[in-house]
Design an enzyme around this catalytic site. Structure first.
Site, PDB file in Angstrom:
ATOM      1  CD  GLU A  53      -7.595  -1.592   1.248  1.00  0.00           C
ATOM      2  OE1 GLU A  53      -8.619  -1.680   0.053  1.00  0.00           O
ATOM      3  OE2 GLU A  53      -6.793  -1.299   0.676  1.00  0.00           O
ATOM      4  CB  CYS A  83      -4.176  -7.721  -6.385  1.00  0.00           C
ATOM      5  SG  CYS A  83      -5.580  -6.060  -6.944  1.00  0.00           S
ATOM      6  CG  HIS A 178      -7.332 -11.153  -7.814  1.00  0.00           C
ATOM      7  ND1 HIS A 178      -7.176 -12.026  -6.063  1.00  0.00           N
ATOM      8  CD2 HIS A 178      -7.259  -9.871  -7.676  1.00  0.00           C
ATOM      9  CE1 HIS A 178      -7.188 -10.346  -5.515  1.00  0.00           C
ATOM     10  NE2 HIS A 178      -7.525  -9.616  -6.527  1.00  0.00           N
ATOM     11  CD  GLU A 180      -5.958 -15.365  -6.237  1.00  0.00           C
ATOM     12  OE1 GLU A 180      -5.710 -14.972  -7.507  1.00  0.00           O
ATOM     13  OE2 GLU A 180      -6.732 -14.086  -5.472  1.00  0.00           O
TER      14      GLU A 180
HETATM   15  N1  GLN Z   1      -7.208  -1.745  -4.447  1.00  0.00           N
HETATM   16  C1  GLN Z   1      -6.527  -2.081  -3.302  1.00  0.00           C
HETATM   17  C2  GLN Z   1      -4.847  -2.174  -2.588  1.00  0.00           C
HETATM   18  O1  GLN Z   1      -4.766  -0.644  -2.335  1.00  0.00           O
HETATM   19  C3  GLN Z   1      -5.969  -3.770  -3.748  1.00  0.00           C
HETATM   20  C4  GLN Z   1      -7.233  -4.901  -5.196  1.00  0.00           C
HETATM   21  C5  GLN Z   1      -7.325  -6.298  -4.456  1.00  0.00           C
HETATM   22  O2  GLN Z   1      -5.685  -6.527  -4.227  1.00  0.00           O
HETATM   23  N2  GLN Z   1      -8.037  -6.744  -4.989  1.00  0.00           N
HETATM   24  O3  GLN Z   1      -4.869  -2.760  -1.506  1.00  0.00           O
END
Ligand code: GLN
Length: 205
Positions: A53, A83, A178, A180
């Protein structure tokens, strides 16, 4: 198979999916340092910023005094952001209501959760151009960021529905998705090989 025993790779371990990256790195024989302190960055050859997050990672970077050390590290050494990690590497976050301050290391702009709130996650086979040939990656998009702009020096390695989702810029790499979560280490090996196995003077892409 290439030997990765001589590498010590850091995984930013403030929050998020760092254990799966550690698991994959161990599977390749690399050493792993979970990074929570700036001094730990000195021990590692490269770094993975995991998914998680970004709003939380952003706050913890300041609490752990890691923001400037990470920027310094990324100017010289390889980083792969997945991500939320891609969000942190970006230059700008569009519609940044959350107030996350990205590290600005890569010349990309992103929008968080850019693949639709109604579809929070999906799995897809993704065609990627790795090492001059096409490879299929098993990709998990989990509330993934979408790249809305990238600079001239950013190379696109994989595209999903017309948008870049895997990009490289010099020694830096970012993926919206991802890999992993599966056992397949193809993309991790690509990151390590392009970061550490390229002969001096040989062009990276
Ligand atoms: N939506 C998340 C964010 O804004 C990211 C999600 C993730 O890393 N799988 O940080």
């Amino acid at each position: 198979m290439t030997d990765y025993k001589d590498l010590n790779i850091g995984v930013l371990a403030l929050q998020g999916d760092f254990e799966r990256h550690q698991h994959q790195l161990f599977a390749l024989g690399a050493d792993v340092t979970l990074i929570r302190l700036a001094a730990e960055l000195r021990q590692v050859d490269g770094l993975i910023i995991p998914g998680g997050e970004s709003t939380t990672i952003d706050k913890l970077l300041d609490r752990f005094a890691l923001r400037e050390p990470l920027i310094d590290f990324g100017r010289k050494k390889p980083i792969w952001g997945t991500c939320a990690g891609m969000i942190m590497l970006s230059k700008k976050i569009d519609d940044n209501l959350s107030g996350v301050t990205p590290l600005g290391l890569m010349d990309i702009d992103v929008v968080r959760n850019g693949y639709g709130r109604q579809v929070f996650s999906f799995h897809t086979d993704l065609r990627a151009e790795l090492n001059g040939g096409m490879t299929t990656l098993k990709a998990d998009f989990i509330r993934a960021p979408r790249i809305t702009r990238h600079g001239d020096k950013v190379n696109t390695i994989a595209v999903y529905r017309g948008d870049p989702v895997l990009v490289v810029e010099r020694h830096l790499m970012a993926s919206s998705f991802h890999t992993e979560l599966e056992e397949d280490t193809t993309l991790l090996r690509y990151f390590l090989d392009r970061s550490f196995r390229v002969e001096p003077g040989q062009a990276q892409r």
